[in-house]
Design an enzyme around this catalytic site. Structure first.
Site, short mmCIF file in Angstrom:
data_model
loop_
_atom_site.label_atom_id
_atom_site.label_comp_id
_atom_site.label_asym_id
_atom_site.label_seq_id
_atom_site.Cartn_x
_atom_site.Cartn_y
_atom_site.Cartn_z
N SER A 98 0.85 -1.15 -0.21
CA SER A 98 0.09 0.02 -0.10
C SER A 98 0.83 1.18 0.05
O SER A 98 1.51 1.53 -1.01
CB SER A 98 -1.25 0.05 1.03
OG SER A 98 -1.90 0.97 0.82
N ASP A 222 -9.72 -4.80 -5.07
CA ASP A 222 -9.32 -3.76 -4.05
C ASP A 222 -10.19 -2.50 -4.28
O ASP A 222 -10.39 -1.97 -5.17
CB ASP A 222 -7.86 -3.69 -4.59
CG ASP A 222 -6.89 -2.58 -3.29
OD1 ASP A 222 -7.61 -1.87 -2.66
OD2 ASP A 222 -6.05 -2.88 -3.19
N HIS A 250 -8.02 -5.15 -0.91
CA HIS A 250 -6.76 -4.51 -0.49
C HIS A 250 -6.01 -5.27 0.44
O HIS A 250 -4.88 -5.20 0.69
CB HIS A 250 -7.06 -3.00 0.20
CG HIS A 250 -5.99 -2.23 0.21
ND1 HIS A 250 -4.95 -1.95 -0.81
CD2 HIS A 250 -5.34 -1.59 1.21
CE1 HIS A 250 -3.92 -1.04 -0.50
NE2 HIS A 250 -4.17 -1.11 0.78
#
Length: 270
Positions: A98, A222, A250
């Site tokens: 991320s 995601d 995610h």
């Protein structure tokens, strides 16, 4: 084993490692607003394959110091470089999730990929986290501003609502509580400052400068860093390999845990 590494005179970064000391090193960099503990279910398995697994808390998060300044991608990339140099890591596999994925991309360019043999991007927040003219993917800047405002007014609720977007597969209430707790270990200030970096920073000029084998691991479902992010990364990073996880959001590190660990090990050992 956990220990601190000084990256600035008044800033120490917490680092933890597991696995054979002579194993090939893998350094894991977490995402927003989490800390090193998010990789628990990788650390359970990957050292068994002979790897020296290292994870760090970015400044402001987990057990690292929580200073007033230093939350740009450049500064956090420099923190990673100091950790690598202090531990004298060579032939390193660098992993970023991320926001951590965005930071390791910046690290690869800012420090010329020195001593890095492979790069792994997991649900990476790149090339940009927020929508731009001609780039209709991700959150709007206004949505991120609301996250920042919520950080300053009711951070526990913000973390809970953000966490609800992470996982596509069912998770237990106990796991949800654990995951929520990771965000609470950060400082509110660091949470807000890094959200501003996510909102504003861009990596368009960085990705094509990466020249090591790169694995892009991304959940098709995601909701935070849409799958289009991965497609752009794959197009921009020469010779990269895209690993799609059709049942993952995610939380790619957990949604399809066995598949993720298996494909991760296949890439790093290939």
């Amino acid at each position: 084993m956990g220990f601190y590494i000084t990256v600035e005179p008044s800033v120490k970064i917490f680092v933890e490692e597991l696995g054979p000391k002579n194993g090939k090193p893998i350094l894991f960099v977490h995402g927003w607003p989490l800390n090193r503990k998010m990789f628990e279910y990788q650390f359970d398995q990957i050292p068994n394959a002979g790897y020296r697994c290292i994870r760090m808390d970015l400044r402001g998060f987990g057990s690292s110091d929580k200073p007033w300044t230093g939350y740009s991608y450049d500064r956090m990339a420099d923190d990673i470089r100091i950790v690598i140099d202090t531990l004298k890591l060579k032939n390193l596999i660098l992993v970023g999730y991320s926001m951590g994925g965005a930071i390791v991309i910046r690290h690869m360019v800012r420090h010329a990929g020195q001593n890095i043999s492979k790069l792994v991007l997991m649900g990476a927040a790149a090339p940009v986290f927020t929508k731009r003219p001609g780039y209709p993917y991700g959150m709007t800047k206004e949505q991120v501003n609301k996250l920042i405002q919520a950080t300053y007014t009711d951070r526990p609720k913000m973390l809970e609502e953000f966490g609800d977007l992470v996982f596509e597969q069912p998770i237990s209430d106990s796991f949800k509580s654990w995951f929520h707790g990771l965000g609470l270990e950060a400082s509110g200030h660091a949470t807000a400052m890094t959200a501003m970096s996510l909102r504003d920073e861009e990596l368009w000029n960085d990705m094509h400068k990466i020249h090591v084998p790169t694995g892009i691991f991304h959940g098709v479902k995601d909701k935070i860093c849409p799958f289009e992010f991965a497609q752009v990364q794959h197009a921009q990073i020469n010779g990269s390999k895209l690993f799609s996880f059709n049942k993952s959001g995610h939380g790619i590190f957990y949604c399809e845990l066995e598949k993720f660990n298996r494909e991760f090990l296949r890439f790093v050992s290939g």
